[in-house]
Design an enzyme around this catalytic site. Sequence first.
Site, PDB file in Angstrom:
ATOM      1  CD  GLU A  70      -2.809   1.143   2.462  1.00  0.00           C
ATOM      2  OE1 GLU A  70      -3.903   1.730   2.395  1.00  0.00           O
ATOM      3  OE2 GLU A  70      -2.423   0.538   3.485  1.00  0.00           O
TER       4      GLU A  70
ATOM      5  CE  LYS B 232      -7.781   1.463   3.279  1.00  0.00           C
ATOM      6  NZ  LYS B 232      -6.556   2.023   3.909  1.00  0.00           N
TER       7      LYS B 232
ATOM      8  CB  CYS C 142      -4.882  -1.445   4.018  1.00  0.00           C
ATOM      9  SG  CYS C 142      -4.066  -1.354   5.642  1.00  0.00           S
TER      10      CYS C 142
END
Length: 365
Positions: free
Chosen positions: A116, A190, A227
Amino acid sequence: MEQTLDNIVKKNLKPEDLKQFNRIHYGREDHCELKLKESTIKKCHEANIEVAGYYFTANREQIRDPRYVKVGVIQHSIVQPTDKPLSEQRAAILKKITNVIDIAAAEGVQILCLQEMWYMPFFLCTREKDKWAEFAESATEGPVFNFLSPIAKKYQMVLISSILENDNGTWWNTAVVINENGQYMGKHRKNHIPSVGSFSETSYYAPGNLGHTVFNTKYAKIAINICYGRHQALNWLMFGLNGAEIVFNPAATISEFGESFWGIEARCAAVANSYFTCSINRVGTEVFPVIKDGRKEFITRSYYGSSYITAPNGHRTPSLSRVRDGLIISVLDLNLCRQMKDQWGFNMTSRLDMYAEKLSQKKET
Protein backbone atom coordinates in the site's frame (compact mmCIF):
# COMPACT_ATOMS: atom_id res chain seq x y z
CA MET A 1 12.67 -7.54 16.55
CA GLU A 2 13.64 -10.11 13.89
CA GLN A 3 12.03 -13.03 15.73
CA THR A 4 9.16 -14.56 13.77
CA LEU A 5 6.93 -17.45 14.68
CA ASP A 6 8.80 -19.60 12.15
CA ASN A 7 12.19 -18.83 13.71
CA ILE A 8 10.95 -19.49 17.23
CA VAL A 9 9.38 -22.80 16.27
CA LYS A 10 12.35 -24.04 14.23
CA LYS A 11 14.74 -23.34 17.09
CA ASN A 12 12.66 -25.19 19.65
CA LEU A 13 11.09 -28.19 17.90
CA LYS A 14 12.60 -31.49 16.85
CA PRO A 15 12.21 -32.43 13.15
CA GLU A 16 9.25 -34.75 13.71
CA ASP A 17 7.54 -32.23 15.97
CA LEU A 18 8.18 -29.53 13.39
CA LYS A 19 6.38 -31.59 10.75
CA GLN A 20 3.39 -31.87 13.04
CA PHE A 21 3.44 -28.14 13.72
CA ASN A 22 3.61 -27.38 10.00
CA ARG A 23 0.74 -29.77 9.28
CA ILE A 24 -1.50 -28.18 11.88
CA HIS A 25 -0.47 -24.53 11.54
CA TYR A 26 0.32 -24.23 7.82
CA GLY A 27 -1.84 -27.07 6.50
CA ARG A 28 1.02 -29.19 5.17
CA GLU A 29 4.07 -30.90 6.63
CA ASP A 30 6.59 -29.17 4.39
CA HIS A 31 6.40 -25.75 2.82
CA CYS A 32 6.71 -26.94 -0.82
CA GLU A 33 9.59 -24.60 -1.53
CA LEU A 34 10.41 -23.48 -5.07
CA LYS A 35 13.98 -23.87 -6.23
CA LEU A 36 15.14 -20.34 -7.03
CA LYS A 37 18.04 -19.39 -9.28
CA GLU A 38 21.44 -18.95 -7.71
CA SER A 39 21.57 -15.50 -9.30
CA THR A 40 18.31 -14.59 -7.53
CA ILE A 41 19.63 -15.68 -4.17
CA LYS A 42 22.91 -13.83 -4.75
CA LYS A 43 21.27 -10.56 -5.82
CA CYS A 44 18.84 -10.63 -2.90
CA HIS A 45 21.67 -11.31 -0.46
CA GLU A 46 23.65 -8.36 -1.83
CA ALA A 47 20.63 -6.08 -1.50
CA ASN A 48 19.66 -7.42 1.95
CA ILE A 49 16.33 -8.68 0.63
CA GLU A 50 14.73 -11.80 2.02
CA VAL A 51 13.50 -14.01 -0.82
CA ALA A 52 11.34 -17.11 -0.61
CA GLY A 53 9.58 -19.31 -3.13
CA TYR A 54 6.70 -21.76 -2.68
CA TYR A 55 4.20 -23.67 -4.80
CA PHE A 56 0.61 -24.81 -4.38
CA THR A 57 -0.70 -27.81 -6.28
CA ALA A 58 -4.19 -28.97 -7.14
CA ASN A 59 -5.42 -32.49 -7.85
CA ARG A 60 -4.57 -33.66 -11.35
CA GLU A 61 -7.67 -33.82 -13.54
CA GLN A 62 -8.46 -36.10 -16.47
CA ILE A 63 -10.00 -33.52 -18.78
CA ARG A 64 -8.59 -30.15 -17.68
CA ASP A 65 -4.91 -29.23 -17.66
CA PRO A 66 -3.34 -27.45 -14.66
CA ARG A 67 -3.68 -23.65 -14.71
CA TYR A 68 -0.37 -22.44 -13.36
CA VAL A 69 0.40 -18.79 -12.65
CA LYS A 70 3.48 -17.39 -10.97
CA VAL A 71 2.85 -14.45 -8.64
CA GLY A 72 5.10 -12.22 -6.58
CA VAL A 73 4.63 -9.81 -3.68
CA ILE A 74 7.12 -7.24 -2.39
CA GLN A 75 7.38 -5.70 1.08
CA HIS A 76 9.88 -2.92 1.61
CA SER A 77 10.94 0.01 3.73
CA ILE A 78 11.40 3.62 2.66
CA VAL A 79 14.91 4.77 1.80
CA GLN A 80 15.33 8.48 2.52
CA PRO A 81 14.31 10.27 5.73
CA THR A 82 10.87 11.84 5.55
CA ASP A 83 12.23 15.39 5.80
CA LYS A 84 14.13 15.05 2.50
CA PRO A 85 12.67 16.59 -0.68
CA LEU A 86 9.74 14.54 -1.94
CA SER A 87 11.42 13.96 -5.31
CA GLU A 88 14.45 12.43 -3.58
CA GLN A 89 12.28 10.20 -1.40
CA ARG A 90 10.34 8.86 -4.36
CA ALA A 91 13.39 8.44 -6.61
CA ALA A 92 15.18 6.37 -3.97
CA ILE A 93 12.21 4.02 -3.56
CA LEU A 94 11.76 3.66 -7.33
CA LYS A 95 15.42 2.68 -7.64
CA LYS A 96 15.06 0.06 -4.92
CA ILE A 97 11.88 -1.39 -6.39
CA THR A 98 13.32 -1.52 -9.92
CA ASN A 99 15.95 -3.92 -8.63
CA VAL A 100 13.39 -6.16 -6.91
CA ILE A 101 11.09 -6.22 -9.95
CA ASP A 102 14.05 -7.18 -12.13
CA ILE A 103 14.76 -10.09 -9.79
CA ALA A 104 11.11 -11.19 -9.84
CA ALA A 105 11.04 -10.99 -13.63
CA ALA A 106 14.14 -13.17 -13.91
CA GLU A 107 12.20 -15.83 -11.98
CA GLY A 108 9.29 -15.60 -14.43
CA VAL A 109 6.78 -13.79 -12.21
CA GLN A 110 3.64 -12.99 -14.20
CA ILE A 111 1.61 -10.98 -11.66
CA LEU A 112 3.36 -8.76 -9.11
CA CYS A 113 1.75 -6.73 -6.32
CA LEU A 114 3.37 -3.87 -4.41
CA GLN A 115 2.45 -2.77 -0.89
CA GLU A 116 0.00 0.00 0.00
CA MET A 117 1.27 3.46 -1.04
CA TRP A 118 4.55 1.79 -1.95
CA TYR A 119 6.34 4.80 -3.50
CA MET A 120 6.17 7.11 -0.48
CA PRO A 121 6.23 7.16 3.33
CA PHE A 122 2.86 6.44 4.91
CA PHE A 123 2.32 10.00 6.07
CA LEU A 124 -1.36 9.46 6.92
CA CYS A 125 -0.49 9.25 10.63
CA THR A 126 0.78 12.85 10.70
CA ARG A 127 -2.55 14.64 10.11
CA GLU A 128 -0.59 16.84 7.69
CA LYS A 129 -1.81 17.06 4.11
CA ASP A 130 -0.57 20.07 2.16
CA LYS A 131 3.14 19.25 2.47
CA TRP A 132 2.55 15.76 1.02
CA ALA A 133 0.07 16.69 -1.72
CA GLU A 134 2.57 16.19 -4.55
CA PHE A 135 2.48 12.45 -3.90
CA ALA A 136 -1.19 12.43 -5.01
CA GLU A 137 -1.35 11.80 -8.75
CA SER A 138 -3.37 10.61 -11.72
CA ALA A 139 -3.99 6.88 -12.00
CA THR A 140 -3.31 6.89 -15.74
CA GLU A 141 -0.86 9.73 -16.35
CA GLY A 142 1.06 10.14 -13.10
CA PRO A 143 4.79 9.56 -12.61
CA VAL A 144 4.24 6.19 -10.93
CA PHE A 145 2.16 4.83 -13.81
CA ASN A 146 4.68 6.20 -16.31
CA PHE A 147 7.46 4.49 -14.35
CA LEU A 148 5.76 1.08 -14.14
CA SER A 149 4.16 0.91 -17.58
CA PRO A 150 7.35 0.22 -19.58
CA ILE A 151 8.50 -2.27 -16.93
CA ALA A 152 5.24 -4.21 -17.25
CA LYS A 153 5.60 -4.25 -21.03
CA LYS A 154 9.28 -5.22 -20.90
CA TYR A 155 8.61 -8.26 -18.73
CA GLN A 156 5.07 -9.12 -19.94
CA MET A 157 4.07 -8.76 -16.29
CA VAL A 158 0.80 -7.60 -14.73
CA LEU A 159 1.60 -5.02 -12.05
CA ILE A 160 -0.63 -3.92 -9.16
CA SER A 161 0.31 -0.48 -7.89
CA SER A 162 -1.30 1.14 -4.85
CA ILE A 163 -1.24 4.92 -5.18
CA LEU A 164 -2.67 8.06 -3.65
CA GLU A 165 -4.91 9.08 -6.53
CA ASN A 166 -5.81 12.67 -7.31
CA ASP A 167 -8.85 12.73 -9.58
CA ASN A 168 -9.67 16.36 -10.30
CA GLY A 169 -9.01 17.43 -6.71
CA THR A 170 -10.61 14.42 -5.01
CA TRP A 171 -8.20 12.01 -3.35
CA TRP A 172 -8.62 8.24 -3.30
CA ASN A 173 -6.61 5.29 -2.02
CA THR A 174 -6.38 3.43 -5.30
CA ALA A 175 -4.88 0.24 -6.68
CA VAL A 176 -4.01 0.56 -10.37
CA VAL A 177 -3.75 -2.56 -12.53
CA ILE A 178 -1.30 -2.39 -15.45
CA ASN A 179 -1.51 -5.24 -17.93
CA GLU A 180 1.31 -7.21 -19.53
CA ASN A 181 1.47 -4.75 -22.44
CA GLY A 182 2.04 -1.80 -20.11
CA GLN A 183 -1.50 -0.53 -20.60
CA TYR A 184 -3.85 0.80 -17.94
CA MET A 185 -6.37 -1.97 -17.26
CA GLY A 186 -8.42 -0.37 -14.51
CA LYS A 187 -8.41 0.52 -10.83
CA HIS A 188 -10.00 -0.31 -7.51
CA ARG A 189 -10.57 2.33 -4.83
CA LYS A 190 -10.35 1.39 -1.14
CA ASN A 191 -13.90 0.79 0.06
CA HIS A 192 -13.43 0.98 3.83
CA ILE A 193 -11.56 3.99 5.24
CA PRO A 194 -10.23 3.77 8.81
CA SER A 195 -10.05 6.45 11.43
CA VAL A 196 -8.24 4.50 14.12
CA GLY A 197 -5.71 5.93 16.55
CA SER A 198 -3.39 8.29 14.72
CA PHE A 199 -4.41 7.00 11.29
CA SER A 200 -7.17 9.43 10.39
CA GLU A 201 -7.44 8.41 6.75
CA THR A 202 -10.91 9.92 6.42
CA SER A 203 -9.15 13.30 6.49
CA TYR A 204 -7.31 12.47 3.28
CA TYR A 205 -9.50 10.56 0.84
CA ALA A 206 -13.02 9.37 0.12
CA PRO A 207 -14.48 5.84 0.41
CA GLY A 208 -14.25 3.89 -2.82
CA ASN A 209 -17.00 4.22 -5.41
CA LEU A 210 -16.04 1.47 -7.86
CA GLY A 211 -17.51 -1.54 -6.06
CA HIS A 212 -15.64 -4.85 -6.18
CA THR A 213 -14.06 -5.04 -9.61
CA VAL A 214 -12.40 -8.26 -10.75
CA PHE A 215 -9.80 -7.86 -13.50
CA ASN A 216 -9.66 -10.61 -16.11
CA THR A 217 -5.94 -10.47 -16.82
CA LYS A 218 -4.04 -12.67 -19.24
CA TYR A 219 -2.93 -14.91 -16.37
CA ALA A 220 -5.77 -14.95 -13.82
CA LYS A 221 -8.88 -13.19 -12.56
CA ILE A 222 -7.61 -10.88 -9.83
CA ALA A 223 -8.95 -8.35 -7.34
CA ILE A 224 -7.45 -5.99 -4.76
CA ASN A 225 -8.75 -5.62 -1.20
CA ILE A 226 -6.79 -2.66 0.14
CA CYS A 227 -5.54 -2.80 3.76
CA TYR A 228 -8.40 -1.99 6.16
CA GLY A 229 -10.89 -3.72 3.86
CA ARG A 230 -9.56 -7.06 5.07
CA HIS A 231 -11.45 -6.55 8.35
CA GLN A 232 -14.75 -6.58 6.43
CA ALA A 233 -15.91 -10.13 5.63
CA LEU A 234 -18.46 -8.94 3.06
CA ASN A 235 -15.73 -7.07 1.19
CA TRP A 236 -13.89 -10.37 0.65
CA LEU A 237 -17.19 -12.06 -0.22
CA MET A 238 -18.02 -9.66 -3.02
CA PHE A 239 -14.71 -10.22 -4.79
CA GLY A 240 -15.44 -13.94 -4.70
CA LEU A 241 -18.98 -13.52 -6.00
CA ASN A 242 -17.55 -11.50 -8.89
CA GLY A 243 -15.26 -14.38 -9.85
CA ALA A 244 -11.85 -13.57 -8.38
CA GLU A 245 -9.24 -16.34 -8.37
CA ILE A 246 -6.57 -14.32 -6.54
CA VAL A 247 -7.22 -11.40 -4.19
CA PHE A 248 -4.26 -9.22 -3.22
CA ASN A 249 -4.28 -7.30 0.06
CA PRO A 250 -1.65 -4.50 -0.04
CA ALA A 251 -1.41 -3.01 3.44
CA ALA A 252 0.43 -0.64 5.77
CA THR A 253 -0.17 -1.89 9.30
CA ILE A 254 1.73 -1.34 12.53
CA SER A 255 2.00 -3.91 15.31
CA GLU A 256 -0.37 -2.01 17.62
CA PHE A 257 -3.14 -2.57 15.06
CA GLY A 258 -3.77 -6.27 14.80
CA GLU A 259 -0.55 -8.18 14.30
CA SER A 260 -2.16 -11.04 16.22
CA PHE A 261 -4.83 -11.46 13.54
CA TRP A 262 -2.81 -10.41 10.48
CA GLY A 263 -2.12 -14.06 9.69
CA ILE A 264 -5.74 -15.09 10.13
CA GLU A 265 -8.01 -12.73 8.20
CA ALA A 266 -6.77 -13.27 4.65
CA ARG A 267 -6.38 -16.97 5.34
CA CYS A 268 -10.00 -17.22 6.49
CA ALA A 269 -11.08 -15.26 3.40
CA ALA A 270 -9.23 -17.67 1.11
CA VAL A 271 -11.06 -20.64 2.64
CA ALA A 272 -14.50 -18.99 2.81
CA ASN A 273 -14.38 -17.73 -0.77
CA SER A 274 -12.34 -20.45 -2.54
CA TYR A 275 -9.62 -18.21 -3.94
CA PHE A 276 -5.96 -17.47 -3.28
CA THR A 277 -5.05 -14.49 -1.11
CA CYS A 278 -1.76 -12.59 -1.12
CA SER A 279 -1.14 -10.40 1.94
CA ILE A 280 1.51 -7.67 1.62
CA ASN A 281 2.48 -5.41 4.52
CA ARG A 282 5.11 -2.69 4.48
CA VAL A 283 8.14 -2.98 6.73
CA GLY A 284 10.55 -0.69 8.55
CA THR A 285 10.31 2.36 10.80
CA GLU A 286 9.19 5.76 9.52
CA VAL A 287 9.86 8.92 11.53
CA PHE A 288 7.98 12.13 10.77
CA PRO A 289 8.98 15.54 12.19
CA VAL A 290 5.79 17.55 12.76
CA ILE A 291 5.02 20.95 14.24
CA LYS A 292 2.50 20.87 17.09
CA ASP A 293 1.61 23.96 19.12
CA GLY A 294 4.65 25.67 17.66
CA ARG A 295 7.03 22.95 18.74
CA LYS A 296 8.79 20.27 16.69
CA GLU A 297 7.79 16.74 17.62
CA PHE A 298 8.36 13.31 16.06
CA ILE A 299 5.82 10.68 15.09
CA THR A 300 7.30 7.19 14.73
CA ARG A 301 5.54 4.24 13.14
CA SER A 302 7.01 0.75 12.70
CA TYR A 303 5.53 -1.78 10.29
CA TYR A 304 5.84 -5.51 10.78
CA GLY A 305 5.99 -6.94 7.25
CA SER A 306 5.12 -10.64 7.58
CA SER A 307 3.72 -10.94 4.04
CA TYR A 308 2.36 -14.37 3.07
CA ILE A 309 0.18 -16.26 0.58
CA THR A 310 -2.77 -18.59 1.25
CA ALA A 311 -4.49 -21.16 -0.95
CA PRO A 312 -8.26 -21.80 -1.05
CA ASN A 313 -7.78 -25.03 0.92
CA GLY A 314 -6.25 -23.05 3.80
CA HIS A 315 -2.65 -24.04 3.14
CA ARG A 316 -0.34 -21.06 3.49
CA THR A 317 3.28 -20.05 3.18
CA PRO A 318 5.47 -18.96 6.06
CA SER A 319 5.62 -15.18 6.50
CA LEU A 320 8.42 -12.96 5.35
CA SER A 321 10.52 -11.15 7.97
CA ARG A 322 9.05 -8.62 10.35
CA VAL A 323 11.92 -6.17 9.74
CA ARG A 324 13.55 -6.81 6.34
CA ASP A 325 12.63 -6.05 2.75
CA GLY A 326 11.31 -9.19 1.12
CA LEU A 327 10.01 -10.91 -1.98
CA ILE A 328 7.75 -13.97 -2.09
CA ILE A 329 7.43 -15.85 -5.38
CA SER A 330 4.75 -18.51 -5.63
CA VAL A 331 3.38 -20.85 -8.28
CA LEU A 332 -0.38 -21.33 -7.96
CA ASP A 333 -2.54 -23.90 -9.73
CA LEU A 334 -5.80 -22.02 -10.19
CA ASN A 335 -7.70 -25.29 -10.63
CA LEU A 336 -7.61 -25.48 -6.85
CA CYS A 337 -10.19 -22.64 -6.67
CA ARG A 338 -12.83 -24.63 -8.51
CA GLN A 339 -11.89 -27.91 -6.81
CA MET A 340 -12.46 -26.35 -3.38
CA LYS A 341 -15.80 -24.91 -4.51
CA ASP A 342 -16.85 -28.36 -5.69
CA GLN A 343 -15.62 -30.05 -2.51
CA TRP A 344 -17.09 -27.68 0.09
CA GLY A 345 -20.10 -26.32 -1.79
CA PHE A 346 -19.94 -22.94 -0.06
CA ASN A 347 -21.53 -21.09 -2.99
CA MET A 348 -24.33 -23.63 -3.26
CA THR A 349 -25.12 -23.54 0.48
CA SER A 350 -24.42 -19.87 1.24
CA ARG A 351 -28.07 -18.66 1.56
CA LEU A 352 -27.27 -15.23 0.16
CA ASP A 353 -30.99 -14.66 -0.34
CA MET A 354 -31.53 -14.85 3.42
CA TYR A 355 -28.65 -12.46 4.13
CA ALA A 356 -29.84 -10.01 1.48
CA GLU A 357 -33.34 -9.94 2.98
CA LYS A 358 -31.98 -9.18 6.45
CA LEU A 359 -29.61 -6.51 5.14
CA SER A 360 -32.48 -4.88 3.26
CA GLN A 361 -34.57 -4.78 6.43
CA LYS A 362 -31.69 -3.22 8.35
CA LYS A 363 -31.26 -0.55 5.70
CA GLU A 364 -34.97 0.32 5.83
CA THR A 365 -34.90 0.76 9.60
